[in-house]
Write an enzyme that holds these catalytic residues in place. Structure first.
Site, PDB file in Angstrom:
ATOM      1  N   GLY A  46       0.826  -1.195   0.000  1.00  0.00           N
ATOM      2  CA  GLY A  46       0.000   0.000   0.000  1.00  0.00           C
ATOM      3  C   GLY A  46       0.861   1.245   0.000  1.00  0.00           C
ATOM      4  CB  CYS A  93       5.301   2.211   7.095  1.00  0.00           C
ATOM      5  SG  CYS A  93       4.747   3.730   6.303  1.00  0.00           S
ATOM      6  CG  HIS A 137      -0.371   1.097   7.270  1.00  0.00           C
ATOM      7  ND1 HIS A 137       0.643   0.576   8.042  1.00  0.00           N
ATOM      8  CD2 HIS A 137       0.207   2.055   6.488  1.00  0.00           C
ATOM      9  CE1 HIS A 137       1.769   1.213   7.752  1.00  0.00           C
ATOM     10  NE2 HIS A 137       1.539   2.101   6.803  1.00  0.00           N
ATOM     11  CD  GLU A 138      -1.123   2.364   2.827  1.00  0.00           C
ATOM     12  OE1 GLU A 138      -0.755   3.554   2.723  1.00  0.00           O
ATOM     13  OE2 GLU A 138      -0.326   1.435   3.044  1.00  0.00           O
ATOM     14  CG  HIS A 141       0.082   6.852   5.575  1.00  0.00           C
ATOM     15  ND1 HIS A 141       1.219   7.383   6.139  1.00  0.00           N
ATOM     16  CD2 HIS A 141       0.355   5.538   5.347  1.00  0.00           C
ATOM     17  CE1 HIS A 141       2.143   6.425   6.238  1.00  0.00           C
ATOM     18  NE2 HIS A 141       1.648   5.292   5.776  1.00  0.00           N
TER      19      HIS A 141
HETATM   20 ZN    ZN Z   1       2.616   3.479   5.706  1.00  0.00          ZN
END
Ligand code: ZN
Length: 196
Positions: A46, A93, A137-138, A141
């Site tokens: 990702g 990441c 997770h994305e 961001h």
């Molecule tokens: Zn990340």
């Protein structure tokens, strides 16, 4: 088609809240394709727009395995509309080269977004599958939240960052998730008992 430069942890752009995309213009489509290329070039599952220095609400994910055909998914202006359960997730990441940390995630999520043609879609990811973790997770961001903010063990996280020559944890950014932690511990205990 272009491989973009990925910002590393410590860059303040990773901590900004990203803006909604008002129109899926040609420029946005090009950015999406470049992000997909950049994700593949770095063997990621990702990548979010802020990681390439664009504070826009868009990310790309591909959780296909080696023997499966590529399956990139573009999420524009995503919203997580349902979340439940809790799991432990060992994550890395692309903005934190080589650093893997145990974090807390929801087990199931439902996300609503627009695709690269501006068409709305809803996607559900369950049972703590990679897609469920990647979406969370994305998505984070886009709000300037990083995976280490969900660390289960701060001391471990500090050590991992240090070993990889990355800036330390930002204590004030850590997210308190007692309910998730409680459920993860409960499941771990249950699993241990089953092993006896
Ligand atoms: Zn990340």
């Amino acid at each position: 088609m272009a491989i973009l430069k990925i910002l590393k942890y410590g860059d303040e752009k990773l901590r900004l809240k990203s803006k909604e995309i008002s129109k899926v213009s040609k420029k946005i489509k090009t950015l999406a394709h470049d992000m997909i290329d950049t994700m593949y070039a770095n063997n990621g599952v990702g990548l979010a727009a802020p990681q390439v220095g664009e504070n826009l609400r868009m990310f790309v994910i591909d959780v296909s395995m080696d023997d499966e055909p590529l399956n990139p998914i573009v999420f524009i202006n995503p919203k997580i509309i349902k979340k439940s359960g809790a799991i432990k997730s060992n994550e890395g990441c692309l903005s934190f080269p080589q650093a893997y940390v145990d974090v807390r995630r929801y087990k199931n999520v439902m996300v609503k977004a627009m695709d690269i043609n501006g068409r709305p879609f809803v996607l559900e990811a369950k049972n703590g599958e990679l897609l469920a973790k990647a979406i969370q997770h994305e998505y984070d961001h886009l709000d300037g939240i990083l995976f280490i903010d969900h660390s289960r063990n701060i001391f471990d996280a500090i050590e991992v960052l240090k070993q990889n020559n990355l800036p330390s944890i930002e204590q004030e950014k850590l997210i308190d998730e007692p309910e998730l932690e409680e459920e993860i511990l409960k499941n771990e205990k249950h699993r241990t008992r089953n092993n006896h």
